[in-house]
Design a protein around this motif. Sequence first.
Motif, short mmCIF file in Angstrom:
data_model
loop_
_atom_site.label_atom_id
_atom_site.label_comp_id
_atom_site.label_asym_id
_atom_site.label_seq_id
_atom_site.Cartn_x
_atom_site.Cartn_y
_atom_site.Cartn_z
N ILE A 211 0.86 -1.18 0.00
CA ILE A 211 0.00 0.00 0.00
C ILE A 211 0.90 1.23 0.00
N PRO A 212 0.80 2.08 -1.01
CA PRO A 212 1.72 3.23 -1.08
C PRO A 212 1.44 4.27 0.00
N ASN A 213 2.50 4.84 0.56
CA ASN A 213 2.35 5.89 1.57
C ASN A 213 1.65 7.12 1.00
N GLU A 214 1.66 7.24 -0.33
CA GLU A 214 1.05 8.42 -0.96
C GLU A 214 -0.45 8.52 -0.68
N ILE A 215 -1.09 7.39 -0.35
CA ILE A 215 -2.51 7.46 0.01
C ILE A 215 -2.70 8.38 1.21
N CYS A 216 -1.73 8.40 2.09
CA CYS A 216 -1.83 9.21 3.31
C CYS A 216 -1.80 10.71 3.02
N GLU A 217 -1.39 11.09 1.83
CA GLU A 217 -1.39 12.51 1.47
C GLU A 217 -2.78 13.01 1.12
N LEU A 218 -3.75 12.09 1.01
CA LEU A 218 -5.13 12.46 0.69
C LEU A 218 -5.83 12.82 2.00
N ASP A 219 -5.70 14.06 2.42
CA ASP A 219 -6.16 14.45 3.74
C ASP A 219 -7.66 14.66 3.83
N GLN A 220 -8.40 14.41 2.72
CA GLN A 220 -9.85 14.49 2.76
C GLN A 220 -10.51 13.11 2.85
N LEU A 221 -9.73 12.05 2.80
CA LEU A 221 -10.29 10.70 2.76
C LEU A 221 -11.12 10.40 4.01
N ARG A 222 -12.31 9.83 3.77
CA ARG A 222 -13.16 9.39 4.86
C ARG A 222 -13.42 7.88 4.80
N ILE A 223 -13.40 7.32 3.59
CA ILE A 223 -13.69 5.90 3.40
C ILE A 223 -12.63 5.31 2.48
N VAL A 224 -11.96 4.24 2.96
CA VAL A 224 -10.93 3.55 2.19
C VAL A 224 -11.25 2.06 2.22
N ASP A 225 -11.57 1.48 1.08
CA ASP A 225 -11.87 0.06 0.99
C ASP A 225 -10.93 -0.58 -0.02
N LEU A 226 -9.90 -1.26 0.49
CA LEU A 226 -8.94 -1.96 -0.35
C LEU A 226 -9.06 -3.47 -0.16
N SER A 227 -10.17 -3.94 0.38
CA SER A 227 -10.34 -5.34 0.74
C SER A 227 -10.41 -6.25 -0.48
N HIS A 228 -10.18 -7.54 -0.22
CA HIS A 228 -10.31 -8.59 -1.24
C HIS A 228 -9.42 -8.30 -2.45
N ASN A 229 -8.14 -8.06 -2.16
CA ASN A 229 -7.11 -7.95 -3.18
C ASN A 229 -5.95 -8.86 -2.80
N GLN A 230 -4.77 -8.59 -3.32
CA GLN A 230 -3.58 -9.39 -3.01
C GLN A 230 -2.47 -8.49 -2.48
N LEU A 231 -2.84 -7.47 -1.73
CA LEU A 231 -1.87 -6.52 -1.19
C LEU A 231 -1.04 -7.17 -0.11
N SER A 232 0.23 -6.78 -0.04
CA SER A 232 1.16 -7.37 0.92
C SER A 232 1.95 -6.27 1.62
N GLY A 233 2.89 -6.68 2.45
CA GLY A 233 3.68 -5.70 3.19
C GLY A 233 2.95 -5.22 4.44
N HIS A 234 3.51 -4.18 5.06
CA HIS A 234 2.96 -3.66 6.31
C HIS A 234 1.88 -2.62 6.05
N ILE A 235 1.02 -2.43 7.03
CA ILE A 235 0.08 -1.31 7.00
C ILE A 235 0.88 -0.04 7.25
N PRO A 236 0.85 0.92 6.35
CA PRO A 236 1.63 2.15 6.58
C PRO A 236 1.22 2.82 7.89
N SER A 237 2.21 3.18 8.71
CA SER A 237 1.91 3.81 9.99
C SER A 237 1.16 5.13 9.81
N CYS A 238 1.34 5.76 8.64
CA CYS A 238 0.66 7.04 8.39
C CYS A 238 -0.84 6.87 8.26
N PHE A 239 -1.33 5.61 8.15
CA PHE A 239 -2.77 5.39 8.10
C PHE A 239 -3.45 5.89 9.37
N GLY A 240 -2.68 6.04 10.43
CA GLY A 240 -3.22 6.55 11.67
C GLY A 240 -3.65 8.01 11.58
#
Length: 435
Positions: A211-240
């Motif tokens: 999951i790219p850290n660039e998603i965290c630059e979207l400071d208006q995001l309210r709903i993020v649904d990335l489920s049911h894919n094949q994503l790997s790696g860590h959850i970016p800490s910036c998701f907080g």
Amino acid sequence: MNSLKFLDLSSNQFSGTLPKEFVIGKSFLYLRLSNNNLIGKIPPGLFKLQSLEALYLDRNNFEGEISNVHFSGYSALSILDISNNNLSGKLPRWSKNFLHLSELDLSTNHFDGSIPEEFCYIASLRLDLSHNNLSGSLPHCSSPSSRHLSEIYLSKNRLNGLLTHSFLNISSLEILDLGENNLSGGIPKWISNLSSLRILRLKGNLFFGEIPNEICELDQLRIVDLSHNQLSGHIPSCFGHLIGAPNSFSSWSEIFDSSTFNFDTSTEMEARLMQEVHTQLGSHGQHWIELVTKWWSYTYEGNILDYMSEIDLSCNQLTGLIPLAMGNLSDIHSLNLSHNNLTGPIPSTLSDLKQLESLDLSFNDLTGEIPSQLTELNFLAVFSVAHNNLLGPIPYGKGQFGTFDNNSYEGNPLLCGPPLEKSCKETSAQPKSYT
């Protein structure tokens, strides 16, 4: 009635076909036949009425193709809704004739084939092609007119290929729903260019990689649904720090202001009718999204989306710890990290999510005890940590934790205490191992 400008026959029980004579010599500005039982083909002349600016034919049983309509000039249509019918064939390439189009809804039909590049030239604020049989790759929308798009719905089709630079320059985009297709590749870093994005739904595709850290630059995001894919790696800490403030989406009453249409309001009667039409438009064409929350799929629409917030990363291949910073998501209502390979303890910082109504951490490799601080979540209606490696007593009977049953905790041999039958005084079993 050749001078009739406003006609609304929606939500009745009209049946049969629409006579061709219905459109001959008419000067309609607003025509709504929604939610009836009309059948047959849509008379091509309806699309050619030069004065018509709002046409609603949705929720009927119209059939046939609409790609063979020929135009001699540009249409005045601002709104075209022919959703929820039985229309088929290819998408029309005559869409570029709609220079003034603000809303185009062709959803829930049987259109097939690819999305023509001409759709990028529509100056539409809302484009809904969801629930069809469309295939092929996404069009590369670099047209200046497409930069005004506010909502794009392409879910539940058979689209494939990469995101590449499909929507790179659409900084006005607030909703992007590409769920339940066959799109693949990584989530591109240019996603950060969509600076107005409030809903991102990529559920049910073949996306892989981190999951790219660039998603965290979207400071208006309210709903993020990335489920049911094949994503790997860590959850970016910036998701907080991901969930934006609950500001309103673009208001349709603002979108459909007096500058949107070219109505002739030369009489007092027409002026009053125009005001009534604005009211009708304000209640139609609302933004919407399908979400799974509290284990059920719901369609949220209208003003409630101004307040709804959710992160769903379930059913991927994510690893590592749940970031402590996830406790900063103070406005979030639903968090689903289930069916991954997450390890380590459940962060006690999740107790700071005071608005949380649904928390699903099941089917991971989490260890340690369930933090007693979670009992401070007074709005929690759904909770599951099933099928992990958790141990120790369940904080049962405190707050909402008195309402959760065995299903919330099953598959953790070392958990004990109510509502489980196993007493904490019993000898602990050996922890299960995962391969």
